[in-house]
Design a protein around this motif. Structure first.
Motif, short mmCIF file in Angstrom:
data_model
loop_
_atom_site.label_atom_id
_atom_site.label_comp_id
_atom_site.label_asym_id
_atom_site.label_seq_id
_atom_site.Cartn_x
_atom_site.Cartn_y
_atom_site.Cartn_z
N GLN A 86 0.74 -1.14 0.10
CA GLN A 86 -0.22 0.22 0.11
C GLN A 86 1.01 1.30 -0.06
O GLN A 86 1.84 1.28 0.57
CB GLN A 86 -0.93 0.05 1.28
CG GLN A 86 -1.91 1.07 1.18
CD GLN A 86 -2.63 1.13 2.67
OE1 GLN A 86 -2.50 0.31 3.38
NE2 GLN A 86 -3.55 2.13 2.87
N ASN A 87 0.45 2.37 -0.73
CA ASN A 87 1.04 3.47 -0.85
C ASN A 87 0.75 4.07 0.65
O ASN A 87 -0.17 4.11 1.08
CB ASN A 87 0.59 4.39 -1.97
CG ASN A 87 1.20 3.85 -3.39
OD1 ASN A 87 2.46 3.27 -3.21
ND2 ASN A 87 0.28 4.36 -4.16
N ILE A 88 2.28 4.51 1.21
CA ILE A 88 2.16 5.37 2.42
C ILE A 88 2.65 6.72 2.23
O ILE A 88 3.90 6.80 1.85
CB ILE A 88 3.01 4.53 3.58
CG1 ILE A 88 2.31 3.18 3.84
CG2 ILE A 88 2.98 5.41 4.75
CD1 ILE A 88 3.11 2.40 4.66
N SER A 92 3.75 10.76 6.61
CA SER A 92 3.52 9.93 7.72
C SER A 92 4.51 9.42 8.55
O SER A 92 4.60 9.11 9.61
CB SER A 92 2.84 8.53 7.08
OG SER A 92 1.77 8.70 6.66
#
Length: 96
Positions: A86-88, A92
């Motif tokens: 998943q792209n983070i 973050s």
């Protein structure tokens, strides 16, 4: 706690399919979705009898890791709601 840290450290190798490149464990495949790991070193085998990995249907994911430490001593880590790659957002993370 140290035993579980060893297992968690090894999980990334296992997820990449590198089961047989491990100096700590010998490997067997009882069926297409199970990998059994047994410690090669007797001193380590006194702490962990074996580790069972249940592979998920999706490549690169585990359903469960079971650590059998001896009679009556078992730790089970079950994984659910897994998301692969998943792209983070970089926001973050904080830099120290």
């Amino acid at each position: 706690l140290a035993l579980h840290q060893v297992v968690l450290t090894e999980i990334s190798s296992w997820l990449d399919g590198r089961f047989t490149e491990n100096e700590l464990f010998s490997v067997s495949f009882p069926d297409s979705s199970t990998v059994l790991l047994a410690p090669k070193d007797q001193a380590f085998a006194n702490l962990i009898e074996k580790i069972e990995l249940k592979l998920a249907d999706q490549q690169g994911l585990l359903d469960r890791v079971t650590i059998i430490e001896g009679p009556g001593a078992t730790t089970v880590m079950s994984f659910s709601n897994r998301v692969l790659n998943q792209n983070i957002p970089t926001t973050s993370f904080t830099q120290r």
